[in-house]
Design a protein around this motif. Sequence first.
Motif, PDB file in Angstrom:
ATOM      1  N   ASN A 229       0.832  -1.026  -0.092  1.00 20.28           N
ATOM      2  CA  ASN A 229      -0.063   0.041  -0.162  1.00 20.28           C
ATOM      3  C   ASN A 229       1.089   1.477  -0.072  1.00 20.28           C
ATOM      4  O   ASN A 229       1.718   1.244   0.599  1.00 20.28           O
ATOM      5  N   LEU A 230       0.623   2.197  -0.798  1.00 21.80           N
ATOM      6  CA  LEU A 230       1.129   3.559  -0.775  1.00 21.80           C
ATOM      7  C   LEU A 230       0.521   4.604  -0.561  1.00 21.80           C
ATOM      8  O   LEU A 230      -0.792   4.602  -0.287  1.00 21.80           O
ATOM      9  N   ASP A 231       1.126   5.721   0.386  1.00 28.30           N
ATOM     10  CA  ASP A 231       0.413   6.640   0.956  1.00 28.30           C
ATOM     11  C   ASP A 231      -0.504   7.609   0.062  1.00 28.30           C
ATOM     12  O   ASP A 231      -1.132   8.449   0.346  1.00 28.30           O
ATOM     13  N   THR A 232       0.009   7.253  -1.260  1.00 32.71           N
ATOM     14  CA  THR A 232      -0.835   8.075  -2.592  1.00 32.71           C
ATOM     15  C   THR A 232      -2.055   7.344  -2.719  1.00 32.71           C
ATOM     16  O   THR A 232      -2.747   7.696  -3.761  1.00 32.71           O
ATOM     17  N   GLY A 233      -2.368   6.077  -2.466  1.00 35.65           N
ATOM     18  CA  GLY A 233      -3.757   5.441  -2.358  1.00 35.65           C
ATOM     19  C   GLY A 233      -3.487   4.174  -3.082  1.00 35.65           C
ATOM     20  O   GLY A 233      -4.582   3.458  -3.421  1.00 35.65           O
ATOM     21  N   GLU A 234      -2.514   4.019  -3.981  1.00 39.50           N
ATOM     22  CA  GLU A 234      -2.376   2.609  -4.804  1.00 39.50           C
ATOM     23  C   GLU A 234      -2.153   1.720  -3.779  1.00 39.50           C
ATOM     24  O   GLU A 234      -1.351   1.701  -2.860  1.00 39.50           O
ATOM     25  N   ARG A 235      -2.718   0.517  -4.070  1.00 43.25           N
ATOM     26  CA  ARG A 235      -2.776  -0.804  -3.624  1.00 43.25           C
ATOM     27  C   ARG A 235      -2.690  -1.753  -4.517  1.00 43.25           C
ATOM     28  O   ARG A 235      -3.646  -1.971  -5.141  1.00 43.25           O
ATOM     29  N   GLY A 236      -1.895  -3.002  -4.062  1.00 43.97           N
ATOM     30  CA  GLY A 236      -1.782  -4.066  -5.306  1.00 43.97           C
ATOM     31  C   GLY A 236      -0.531  -4.894  -4.972  1.00 43.97           C
ATOM     32  O   GLY A 236       0.116  -4.610  -3.982  1.00 43.97           O
ATOM     33  N   LYS A 237      -0.634  -6.013  -6.038  1.00 41.44           N
ATOM     34  CA  LYS A 237       0.541  -6.844  -5.926  1.00 41.44           C
ATOM     35  C   LYS A 237       1.507  -6.603  -6.844  1.00 41.44           C
ATOM     36  O   LYS A 237       1.367  -6.026  -8.027  1.00 41.44           O
ATOM     37  N   VAL A 238       2.815  -6.351  -6.358  1.00 43.58           N
ATOM     38  CA  VAL A 238       4.034  -6.044  -7.175  1.00 43.58           C
ATOM     39  C   VAL A 238       4.146  -7.344  -8.278  1.00 43.58           C
ATOM     40  O   VAL A 238       4.622  -8.251  -8.043  1.00 43.58           O
ATOM     41  N   CYS A 239       4.128  -6.929  -9.488  1.00 40.57           N
ATOM     42  CA  CYS A 239       4.188  -7.782 -10.590  1.00 40.57           C
ATOM     43  C   CYS A 239       5.520  -7.695 -11.466  1.00 40.57           C
ATOM     44  O   CYS A 239       6.042  -8.389 -12.175  1.00 40.57           O
ATOM     45  N   ALA A 240       6.188  -6.362 -11.352  1.00 38.05           N
ATOM     46  CA  ALA A 240       7.411  -6.013 -11.768  1.00 38.05           C
ATOM     47  C   ALA A 240       8.217  -4.940 -11.349  1.00 38.05           C
ATOM     48  O   ALA A 240       7.549  -3.847 -10.869  1.00 38.05           O
ATOM     49  N   ILE A 241       9.543  -5.215 -11.191  1.00 33.20           N
ATOM     50  CA  ILE A 241      10.318  -3.941 -10.609  1.00 33.20           C
ATOM     51  C   ILE A 241      11.381  -3.878 -11.688  1.00 33.20           C
ATOM     52  O   ILE A 241      12.253  -4.479 -12.050  1.00 33.20           O
ATOM     53  N   GLY A 242      11.333  -2.614 -12.154  1.00 31.99           N
ATOM     54  CA  GLY A 242      12.339  -2.113 -13.207  1.00 31.99           C
ATOM     55  C   GLY A 242      13.099  -0.982 -12.909  1.00 31.99           C
ATOM     56  O   GLY A 242      12.859  -0.430 -11.701  1.00 31.99           O
ATOM     57  N   LEU A 243      14.168  -0.805 -13.526  1.00 31.37           N
ATOM     58  CA  LEU A 243      15.068   0.313 -13.269  1.00 31.37           C
ATOM     59  C   LEU A 243      14.449   1.819 -13.399  1.00 31.37           C
ATOM     60  O   LEU A 243      14.713   2.729 -12.598  1.00 31.37           O
ATOM     61  N   ARG A 244      13.282   1.839 -14.257  1.00 36.24           N
ATOM     62  CA  ARG A 244      12.526   3.312 -14.350  1.00 36.24           C
ATOM     63  C   ARG A 244      10.995   3.072 -13.561  1.00 36.24           C
ATOM     64  O   ARG A 244      10.792   4.082 -13.026  1.00 36.24           O
ATOM     65  N   SER A 245      10.405   2.093 -13.165  1.00 40.88           N
ATOM     66  CA  SER A 245       9.152   2.071 -12.804  1.00 40.88           C
ATOM     67  C   SER A 245       8.935   0.930 -12.256  1.00 40.88           C
ATOM     68  O   SER A 245       9.612  -0.278 -12.337  1.00 40.88           O
ATOM     69  N   THR A 250      -3.649  -4.459  -9.215  1.00 42.16           N
ATOM     70  CA  THR A 250      -4.679  -3.995  -8.318  1.00 42.16           C
ATOM     71  C   THR A 250      -5.801  -5.133  -8.306  1.00 42.16           C
ATOM     72  O   THR A 250      -5.734  -6.118  -9.015  1.00 42.16           O
ATOM     73  N   ARG A 251      -6.870  -4.966  -7.418  1.00 42.74           N
ATOM     74  CA  ARG A 251      -7.581  -6.013  -7.166  1.00 42.74           C
ATOM     75  C   ARG A 251      -8.942  -6.132  -8.147  1.00 42.74           C
ATOM     76  O   ARG A 251      -9.476  -7.125  -8.200  1.00 42.74           O
ATOM     77  N   ASP A 252      -8.682  -5.015  -8.610  1.00 40.05           N
ATOM     78  CA  ASP A 252      -9.721  -4.881 -10.176  1.00 40.05           C
ATOM     79  C   ASP A 252      -9.002  -5.440 -11.252  1.00 40.05           C
ATOM     80  O   ASP A 252      -9.500  -5.196 -12.405  1.00 40.05           O
ATOM     81  N   ASP A 253      -7.686  -6.042 -11.053  1.00 44.35           N
ATOM     82  CA  ASP A 253      -7.087  -6.447 -12.263  1.00 44.35           C
ATOM     83  C   ASP A 253      -6.668  -5.465 -13.353  1.00 44.35           C
ATOM     84  O   ASP A 253      -6.740  -5.748 -14.442  1.00 44.35           O
ATOM     85  N   VAL A 254      -6.312  -4.450 -12.506  1.00 48.17           N
ATOM     86  CA  VAL A 254      -5.724  -3.238 -13.521  1.00 48.17           C
ATOM     87  C   VAL A 254      -4.155  -3.002 -13.094  1.00 48.17           C
ATOM     88  O   VAL A 254      -3.932  -2.969 -11.877  1.00 48.17           O
ATOM     89  N   GLU A 255      -3.509  -2.839 -13.959  1.00 49.47           N
ATOM     90  CA  GLU A 255      -2.038  -2.712 -14.072  1.00 49.47           C
ATOM     91  C   GLU A 255      -1.575  -1.284 -13.701  1.00 49.47           C
ATOM     92  O   GLU A 255      -2.055  -0.578 -14.597  1.00 49.47           O
ATOM     93  N   ILE A 256      -1.120  -0.885 -12.789  1.00 48.34           N
ATOM     94  CA  ILE A 256      -0.639   0.474 -12.549  1.00 48.34           C
ATOM     95  C   ILE A 256       1.125   0.618 -12.685  1.00 48.34           C
ATOM     96  O   ILE A 256       1.540  -0.149 -11.853  1.00 48.34           O
ATOM     97  N   THR A 257       1.610   1.400 -13.417  1.00 50.70           N
ATOM     98  CA  THR A 257       2.893   1.702 -13.370  1.00 50.70           C
ATOM     99  C   THR A 257       3.124   3.134 -12.675  1.00 50.70           C
ATOM    100  O   THR A 257       2.787   4.165 -12.936  1.00 50.70           O
ATOM    101  N   ILE A 258       4.166   2.877 -11.819  1.00 50.22           N
ATOM    102  CA  ILE A 258       4.555   4.016 -10.757  1.00 50.22           C
ATOM    103  C   ILE A 258       5.900   4.214 -10.946  1.00 50.22           C
ATOM    104  O   ILE A 258       6.900   3.323 -11.079  1.00 50.22           O
ATOM    105  N   PRO A 259       6.298   5.593 -11.478  1.00 52.10           N
ATOM    106  CA  PRO A 259       7.865   5.692 -11.657  1.00 52.10           C
ATOM    107  C   PRO A 259       8.473   5.494 -10.237  1.00 52.10           C
ATOM    108  O   PRO A 259       7.966   6.047  -9.152  1.00 52.10           O
ATOM    109  N   ASN A 260       9.759   5.144 -10.331  1.00 49.74           N
ATOM    110  CA  ASN A 260      10.447   4.762  -9.204  1.00 49.74           C
ATOM    111  C   ASN A 260      10.689   6.015  -8.361  1.00 49.74           C
ATOM    112  O   ASN A 260      10.980   6.004  -7.274  1.00 49.74           O
ATOM    113  N   GLY A 261      10.978   7.321  -9.024  1.00 46.75           N
ATOM    114  CA  GLY A 261      11.028   8.543  -8.338  1.00 46.75           C
ATOM    115  C   GLY A 261       9.842   8.872  -7.437  1.00 46.75           C
ATOM    116  O   GLY A 261      10.039   9.478  -6.510  1.00 46.75           O
ATOM    117  N   VAL A 262       8.740   8.310  -7.714  1.00 49.35           N
ATOM    118  CA  VAL A 262       7.462   8.811  -6.865  1.00 49.35           C
ATOM    119  C   VAL A 262       7.491   7.672  -5.786  1.00 49.35           C
ATOM    120  O   VAL A 262       7.508   7.927  -4.644  1.00 49.35           O
TER     121      VAL A 262
END
Length: 380
Positions: A229-245, A250-262
């Motif tokens: 869970n993130l304090d920005t509201g995102e919640r879900g299962k980590v499916c990939a960790i890259g050098l950029r993002s 999520t539980r709605d089966d929607v994939e969210i890409t979050i920049p690593n800087g955030v």
Amino acid sequence: MANEATAQTQTEVPDMALSDLLLELNKFLPDSVLPAWQLVSQHPFLGSLLIALAFYVLGVCFRSLLTKIIGQVIGLSRSPVDDRALQYLHRPVFITVFFFGLSLAVTVLNIRLGNVLVNVLFSLITTSWMTAAIKISTLLLEALSRESRFKLVDSKTVPLFDLTSKLVIIMIGSYILLLIWGINPVGWLASAGIAGLAVGFAAKDTLANLFSGFFIVADAPYKIGDYINLDTGERGKVCAIGLRSTRLLTRDDVEITIPNGVIANAKIINESGGPQNVRIRIVVGVAYGSDVDQVGELLLKAGMEHPEVCESPEPRVRLRGFGASSLDFNLMCWIRHPQDRGRISHDLNVSIYKLFAEHNIEIPYAKQDVYIKQWPASST
């Protein structure tokens, strides 16, 4: 006329150098070989061909020597990792010996583009060693990160070390290639520094995400498969960790890409990072006057009968306080996967409601009583 004399001198120097070399070799050759060597010296093409064949055989011999003799002496053949490392060395060892012989053959031929061909051959030798070094570095990191008694590298930091080692190998190989082609590396490095400053200002957000990816890989606040869970509201299962993002499902089966800087500057709640299973809490209130022992037994029954609630630790019931119109109970259970929290909470709530209804235990709710002090007078 001066140009013709200069050209004639330049063409005669290699021939003189080659003839001097052949004369020196004649002193060390046995008499039985001299007729064949004189034939070779009179025909440069035949000599270059023989040199190429000789170094080809020599390359095969060196490759076999590396595999059999060195492997047996050092004892590397006992480990599959070392066997693979030796296999990766086969190609560059053979290419080094054979292409070195080809460069000598090209020099003996004394053709117009001989220097260019020699540079190409040495560039191929350098490239083969770069490729082998990258493969061996990856192999060594895998071996050092395996679960064993003497584990030297943590598996979470393997991608960071792997990328760093590849960058170092590529930089060293590029430096050698520049030297082979007669290019001054200092000037290129200075130009690269100026260009790096320009690129840094233009792509500061991308570089921030890149460095944040390094820190995330090194610090490892989460890994693939964790539920965060993130304090920005995102919640879900980590499916990939890259050098950029980082990507979350999520539980709605929607994939969210979050920049690593955030994500590096956010507060992260890792629900899968604890030492054991995840605890869920069911809050329920019962009316005053209810049998608290019976309520506790029914709540424990609801928790223990659910097939996905862990047996260890066992479910627990606590009377947390006295509300305005209810006795506040908590049923605490442990589950294996954080993503099942909502579904299991629903099942427990339904089971508790049915048990309370079966045993006539009242769940209080807001009520309002209306009192009429006086009926209005009749108009009749």
